[in-house]
Design an enzyme around this catalytic site. Structure first.
Site, PDB file in Angstrom:
ATOM      1  N   GLY A   1       0.827  -1.211   0.000  1.00 22.34           N
ATOM      2  CA  GLY A   1       0.000   0.000   0.000  1.00 22.34           C
ATOM      3  C   GLY A   1       0.851   1.246   0.000  1.00 22.34           C
ATOM      4  O   GLY A   1       0.667   2.149   0.818  1.00 22.34           O
TER       5      GLY A   1
ATOM      6  N   GLY B   1       0.141   8.183   0.076  1.00 24.03           N
ATOM      7  CA  GLY B   1       0.084   8.402   1.517  1.00 24.03           C
ATOM      8  C   GLY B   1       1.329   8.017   2.309  1.00 24.03           C
ATOM      9  O   GLY B   1       2.462   8.266   1.897  1.00 24.03           O
TER      10      GLY B   1
ATOM     11  N   TYR C   1     -13.633  -0.593  11.532  1.00 24.33           N
ATOM     12  CA  TYR C   1     -12.221  -0.275  11.251  1.00 24.33           C
ATOM     13  C   TYR C   1     -11.375  -0.522  12.498  1.00 24.33           C
ATOM     14  O   TYR C   1     -10.324  -1.174  12.431  1.00 24.33           O
ATOM     15  CB  TYR C   1     -12.128   1.186  10.808  1.00 24.33           C
ATOM     16  CG  TYR C   1     -10.722   1.696  10.586  1.00 24.33           C
ATOM     17  CD1 TYR C   1      -9.972   1.285   9.485  1.00 24.33           C
ATOM     18  CD2 TYR C   1     -10.143   2.616  11.475  1.00 24.33           C
ATOM     19  CE1 TYR C   1      -8.684   1.773   9.276  1.00 24.33           C
ATOM     20  CE2 TYR C   1      -8.867   3.112  11.265  1.00 24.33           C
ATOM     21  CZ  TYR C   1      -8.132   2.687  10.164  1.00 24.33           C
ATOM     22  OH  TYR C   1      -6.866   3.163   9.955  1.00 24.33           O
TER      23      TYR C   1
HETATM   24  N1  LIG Z   1      -4.258   8.723   7.076  1.00 21.24           N
HETATM   25  C1  LIG Z   1      -4.714   8.491   8.297  1.00 21.24           C
HETATM   26  O1  LIG Z   1      -5.338   9.363   8.919  1.00 21.24           O
HETATM   27  C2  LIG Z   1      -4.455   7.156   8.964  1.00 21.24           C
HETATM   28  C3  LIG Z   1      -4.681   7.061  10.340  1.00 21.24           C
HETATM   29  C4  LIG Z   1      -4.479   5.847  10.969  1.00 21.24           C
HETATM   30  C5  LIG Z   1      -4.037   4.758  10.253  1.00 21.24           C
HETATM   31  N2  LIG Z   1      -3.812   4.867   8.921  1.00 21.24           N
HETATM   32  C6  LIG Z   1      -3.367   3.660   8.203  1.00 21.24           C
HETATM   33  O2  LIG Z   1      -2.230   3.965   7.439  1.00 21.24           O
HETATM   34  C7  LIG Z   1      -2.161   3.070   6.320  1.00 21.24           C
HETATM   35  C8  LIG Z   1      -1.891   3.866   5.065  1.00 21.24           C
HETATM   36  O3  LIG Z   1      -2.996   4.716   4.829  1.00 21.24           O
HETATM   37  P1  LIG Z   1      -2.845   6.174   4.169  1.00 21.24           P
HETATM   38  O4  LIG Z   1      -3.394   7.136   5.105  1.00 21.24           O
HETATM   39  O5  LIG Z   1      -1.490   6.348   3.619  1.00 21.24           O
HETATM   40  O6  LIG Z   1      -3.950   6.049   3.000  1.00 21.24           O
HETATM   41  P2  LIG Z   1      -3.856   5.962   1.428  1.00 21.24           P
HETATM   42  O7  LIG Z   1      -3.096   7.103   0.874  1.00 21.24           O
HETATM   43  O8  LIG Z   1      -5.257   5.737   0.986  1.00 21.24           O
HETATM   44  O9  LIG Z   1      -3.013   4.636   1.217  1.00 21.24           O
HETATM   45  C9  LIG Z   1      -3.569   3.362   1.336  1.00 21.24           C
HETATM   46  C10 LIG Z   1      -2.734   2.425   0.487  1.00 21.24           C
HETATM   47  O10 LIG Z   1      -3.206   1.086   0.639  1.00 21.24           O
HETATM   48  C11 LIG Z   1      -3.377   0.532  -0.658  1.00 21.24           C
HETATM   49  N3  LIG Z   1      -4.380  -0.523  -0.571  1.00 21.24           N
HETATM   50  C12 LIG Z   1      -5.665  -0.447  -0.147  1.00 21.24           C
HETATM   51  N4  LIG Z   1      -6.242  -1.654  -0.233  1.00 21.24           N
HETATM   52  C13 LIG Z   1      -5.293  -2.504  -0.716  1.00 21.24           C
HETATM   53  C14 LIG Z   1      -5.271  -3.877  -1.026  1.00 21.24           C
HETATM   54  N5  LIG Z   1      -6.362  -4.642  -0.890  1.00 21.24           N
HETATM   55  N6  LIG Z   1      -4.117  -4.420  -1.479  1.00 21.24           N
HETATM   56  C15 LIG Z   1      -3.016  -3.671  -1.645  1.00 21.24           C
HETATM   57  N7  LIG Z   1      -2.972  -2.363  -1.375  1.00 21.24           N
HETATM   58  C16 LIG Z   1      -4.107  -1.800  -0.923  1.00 21.24           C
HETATM   59  C17 LIG Z   1      -3.770   1.717  -1.541  1.00 21.24           C
HETATM   60  O11 LIG Z   1      -3.498   1.489  -2.917  1.00 21.24           O
HETATM   61  P3  LIG Z   1      -4.605   0.919  -3.944  1.00 21.24           P
HETATM   62  O12 LIG Z   1      -5.882   1.624  -3.652  1.00 21.24           O
HETATM   63  O13 LIG Z   1      -4.017   1.176  -5.283  1.00 21.24           O
HETATM   64  O14 LIG Z   1      -4.683  -0.547  -3.661  1.00 21.24           O
HETATM   65  C18 LIG Z   1      -2.815   2.764  -1.000  1.00 21.24           C
HETATM   66  O15 LIG Z   1      -1.534   2.598  -1.553  1.00 21.24           O
HETATM   67  C19 LIG Z   1      -3.474   2.293   6.314  1.00 21.24           C
HETATM   68  O16 LIG Z   1      -3.281   1.013   6.885  1.00 21.24           O
HETATM   69  C20 LIG Z   1      -4.371   3.128   7.201  1.00 21.24           C
HETATM   70  O17 LIG Z   1      -5.390   2.371   7.823  1.00 21.24           O
HETATM   71  C21 LIG Z   1      -4.017   6.041   8.254  1.00 21.24           C
END
Ligand SMILES: NC(=O)c1ccc[n+]([C@@H]2O[C@H](COP(=O)([O-])OP(=O)(O)OC[C@H]3O[C@@H](n4cnc5c(N)ncnc54)[C@H](OP(=O)(O)O)[C@@H]3O)[C@@H](O)[C@H]2O)c1
Length: 247
Positions: free
Chosen positions: A13, A17, A150
């Site tokens: 992923g 982000g 979640y």
């Molecule tokens: N941003 C926040 O506020 C926040 C807070 C707490 C935790 N997190 C955690 O941080 C992590 C990264 O999130 P982010 O904030 O950077 O969001 P993001 O920019 O939406 O990144 C999420 C990534 O996961 C990939 N992804 C989603 N489903 C997938 C799948 N089935 N297989 C492979 N890749 C997949 C997406 O790419 P594709 O869509 O191309 O697959 C994307 O690269 C996540 O685990 C999220 O729960 C984020």
């Protein structure tokens, strides 16, 4: 001296982000970086942005077959990896009464099962002395409205990671948890909050954070670098949330 010189890092992923910023920082610190995601075009753009010979492989963490194909491709290219960051995740906000079976299964297939089978599949590829970083969330420990499914899907990760830290001790593989608070990434556009309600939602989140703002993915990347490189840190859940856990 670069902190990750001659290391190989595989980050799921990471076409956007937190994952992408971490891949950029790891590459700047000398690592060879492999990133995954499901969208090939976004993956290609991220690979260009990261540079330094980064490799992008389309792979869905919800598919055990994809984990196996990914392990085979990375093994063929690099032989072994030093860092596996299980970072891919999804979130859709909903009160429990409205959660459908599909939403529930999607969260657990990607956020929970995807991490478990990712680590199970990649473990043989991780060099002894390497490390695993699991991206969880502040929501796993802090109760937030509409986060129930979640939160449940992320709460399992601390238990997985701490068990793995002991399971892998003979191989000196460390396992740590990175738990972000709200961070400005694409995920904010996927929450199910309408465009019109977005500014109010983001203001509300920022008000809950003692830092007075949301995090930037580069701040999470630096925390991931700390976990990847500090060899006496093991089984830690690192909250990077601007102090939001205190409110
Ligand atoms: N941003 C926040 O506020 C926040 C807070 C707490 C935790 N997190 C955690 O941080 C992590 C990264 O999130 P982010 O904030 O950077 O969001 P993001 O920019 O939406 O990144 C999420 C990534 O996961 C990939 N992804 C989603 N489903 C997938 C799948 N089935 N297989 C492979 N890749 C997949 C997406 O790419 P594709 O869509 O191309 O697959 C994307 O690269 C996540 O685990 C999220 O729960 C984020």
């Amino acid at each position: 001296m670069q902190m990750l010189q001659d290391k190989v890092a595989l980050i799921t992923g990471a076409n956007s982000g937190i994952g992408k910023e971490t891949a950029k920082l790891f590459a700047r610190e000398g690592a060879k970086v492999v990133i995954t995601g499901r969208r090939q075009d976004v993956l290609d753009a991220a690979v260009k942005e990261i540079g330094d010979g980064a490799l992008g492989i389309c792979s869905d963490v919800a598919s055990i077959g994809d984990h196996q194909r990914l392990a085979a491709a990375v093994g063929e290219r690099f032989g072994a990896i030093d860092i596996y960051m299980a970072n891919a995740g999804v979130i859709e906000l909903s009160p429990s009464a409205d959660v459908t079976e599909e939403e529930y299964d999607r969260h657990f297939a990607i956020n929970t099962r995807g991490v478990f089978f990712g680590v199970q599949t990649m473990a043989p590829l991780i060099r002894d002395g390497g490390n695993i970083i699991v991206t969880s969330s502040l929501a796993a420990t802090k109760i937030l409205p509409q986060h129930t499914v979640y939160a449940g899907s992320k709460a399992a990760l601390a238990a997985f990671a701490k068990n793995w830290a002991l399971e892998f001790k003979e191989r000196r593989i460390r396992v740590n948890i990175l738990s972000p608070g709200p961070v400005e990434t694409e995920i904010l556009g996927k929450l199910g909050v309408s465009e019109a309600d977005r500014p109010a939602f983001e203001r509300h989140m920022a008000d809950l954070i003692p830092a007075g703002r949301m995090g930037h993915p580069s701040e999470l990347a630096r925390a991931a670098l700390f976990l990847a490189s500090e060899t006496f840190v093991n089984g830690l859940e690192l909250l990077v949330d601007g102090g939001m856990s205190l409110t």
